[in-house]
Write a protein that holds these residues in place. Structure first.
Motif, short mmCIF file in Angstrom:
data_model
loop_
_atom_site.label_atom_id
_atom_site.label_comp_id
_atom_site.label_asym_id
_atom_site.label_seq_id
_atom_site.Cartn_x
_atom_site.Cartn_y
_atom_site.Cartn_z
N GLU A 184 -27.23 -19.67 8.92
CA GLU A 184 -26.77 -19.66 10.32
C GLU A 184 -26.71 -21.07 10.94
O GLU A 184 -25.73 -21.39 11.64
CB GLU A 184 -27.66 -18.74 11.16
CG GLU A 184 -27.17 -18.50 12.57
CD GLU A 184 -25.81 -17.83 12.61
OE1 GLU A 184 -25.02 -18.17 13.50
OE2 GLU A 184 -25.53 -16.99 11.73
N LYS A 188 -23.32 -22.87 12.57
CA LYS A 188 -23.23 -23.37 13.95
C LYS A 188 -22.68 -24.79 13.98
O LYS A 188 -21.84 -25.13 14.82
CB LYS A 188 -24.61 -23.33 14.61
CG LYS A 188 -24.58 -23.64 16.10
CD LYS A 188 -25.94 -23.48 16.73
CE LYS A 188 -25.86 -23.61 18.25
NZ LYS A 188 -25.19 -24.83 18.70
N ARG A 260 -17.46 -14.82 10.30
CA ARG A 260 -18.60 -15.73 10.42
C ARG A 260 -18.16 -17.18 10.19
O ARG A 260 -18.82 -18.11 10.64
CB ARG A 260 -19.68 -15.36 9.40
CG ARG A 260 -20.29 -13.99 9.58
CD ARG A 260 -21.36 -13.73 8.53
NE ARG A 260 -21.90 -12.40 8.68
CZ ARG A 260 -21.44 -11.31 8.07
NH1 ARG A 260 -20.41 -11.43 7.25
NH2 ARG A 260 -21.98 -10.13 8.26
#
Length: 458
Positions: A184, A188, A260
């Motif tokens: 993650e 980002k 994603r």
């Protein structure tokens, strides 16, 4: 056997009709020559068989007529479906001379049709009895799929993520969730700092001209030193057909509006590829780098920037290429064949898959231990045999996907048990093929319930 078998003779040639009638009457005490028939025999292939079984008996084989009325595979006209239907109900084409010499050719064919009709009638009676006794599941009663999911291709998300209902699958999802949590932060960074660059790569990569992209590549290389992105690679292990590719696509979010990743999903299968072909497909090359390099070609690693690069059959990657891929995993950089500028910097997630025993290959010297060690995240995908706990739900979901524009509403308990007791070496791929055949048989019989008898053995 049926008490009465009805035959309708439709002939332009009266002599052939008379001879066929004579043969039939020698075999059968009574032949009802009526329009409401179980089968009709003709000397010309009909345009519309009206879903009745039919045989053709003529004096000479008419190739033009066969091609015209049964050649639906090369037909794009509106009559193609009728031609296909005719092919399904045609049971034989004979020369009159053949059946005069050996009338059993015709009689045996008719007997096969009689048995087929009798079997169909028996199954229809059985189907009604099963439904009346409630010995079946209603399709959709165990798994709820939206209309959009049902319309998706079988190699998309419903087969994978609609069935988190058993311990093996729950364990898999737990590991995948942990993996996604780990990557993650890198996702980002991609979204915050690489968005414009990745968009430029998408736009420019449609034109294979590395000189045009030189400035963009240099800017990406500068960004590497300023804001590096690091993804831990993932290795998916499991037998063929368990869904490793589906999981890789699910991680990427392929097909979703809010994926994603900013970049695309690209894959390469190492099986059967030579060292040179694998290398050039993966990393690309400059025009003139070798004899057949007629123009610049970006590799799929470049085209997958900001997304997912899926390396299928990683056990087949040549030993000589493995160090270069290791470097790419560590630094996200590579140099295309013939390139003289800065290395290409392509931050992305690498997902590899294999059905091989890599530890054994390492011991045999056929796979590098340091390459294997780069995959700290290793997830095994369960086989279909391990998921018998949720097998009824799996079958329900499969039938929802294979019955688009179909009339199947139920599946019998015995059919589910038969599928449970079958072995599927190709796992989901084998199950899908088996169910697809069973669905075709069910629809051919005109039933709305899938019976055990419709499922092919083995």
């Amino acid at each position: 056997m049926m008490n009465e078998f009805k035959v309708h003779l439709i002939f332009n040639n009266e002599k052939i009709k008379e001879k066929v009638n004579e043969i039939l009457r020698r075999k059968y005490n009574i032949v009802n020559i009526i329009k409401d028939a179980d089968v009709f025999i003709t000397d010309s292939i009909p345009d519309d068989s009206n879903k009745k079984y039919f045989l053709v008996v003529w004096d000479k084989h008419n190739i033009d007529e066969i091609e015209k009325k049964l050649g639906y595979l090369v037909s794009n006209d509106k009559s193609g479906s009728k031609k296909m239907e005719n092919c399904m109900h045609l049971r034989g084409i004979f020369l009159i001379q053949e059946i005069i010499y050996d009338e059993n050719k015709l009689i045996n064919c008719i007997e096969e049709i009689k048995n087929e009709i009798q079997s169909k009638n028996d199954l229809m009676e059985q189907a009604e009895e099963i439904k009346n006794n409630g010995e079946c599941y209603e399709i959709g009663s165990m798994i709820k799929l939206t209309e959009s999911e049902m319309l998706e291709d079988m190699f998309s998300k419903p087969r994978f993520n609609a069935l988190v209902t058993d311990k093996p699958m729950l364990e898999l999802m737990r590991k995948l969730t942990y993996f996604l949590f780990q990557i993650e932060p890198s996702l980002k960074i991609l979204k915050d700092h690489y968005k414009n660059y990745i968009k430029q790569v998408k736009d420019s990569s449609q034109k294979p001209n590395f000189e045009f992209e030189q400035k963009l590549i240099n800017e990406l290389y500068k960004l590497k030193n300023k804001m590096p992105v690091s993804f831990e690679p993932l290795l998916l292990r499991g037998e063929t057909g368990v869904g490793k590719t589906l999981i890789a696509r699910w991680i990427h979010g392929k097909g979703k509006k809010n994926s994603r990743f900013l970049g695309e999903f690209k894959e390469i299968n190492a099986s059967g590829l030579s060292l040179h072909l694998m290398e050039t497909e993966l990393f690309g090359y400059k025009k003139g780098a070798f004899t057949d390099a007629k123009q610049d070609k970006p590799g799929i690693a470049f085209l997958a920037i900001g997304g997912v690069l899926f390396l299928d059959e990683i056990g087949d990657i040549p030993l000589e290429l493995q160090p270069r891929i290791m470097k790419f995993i560590e630094e996200n950089t590579f140099i295309p064949d013939g390139w003289t500028g800065n290395p290409f910097y392509c931050p992305l997630l690498i997902i590899a898959a294999t059905n091989r025993d890599l530890e054994e290959m390492i011991q045999q010297g056929r796979f590098r231990h340091d390459f294997y060690a780069r995959f700290r995240h290793r997830i095994r995908v369960p086989t279909i045999a391990e998921r018998k706990e949720s097998f009824t739900a799996i079958i329900d979901m499969q039938l929802q996907n294979t019955r688009i524009n179909r009339n199947i509403k139920y599946v019998s308990y015995k059919a589910v048990e038969k599928l449970k007791n079958m072995t599927f070496p190709e796992n989901f791929r084998g199950l899908e093929r088996t169910i697809r055949i069973a669905v075709e048989k069910t629809n051919e019989l005109g039933l709305d319930i899938l019976l055990a008898e419709c499922i092919p053995d083995g």
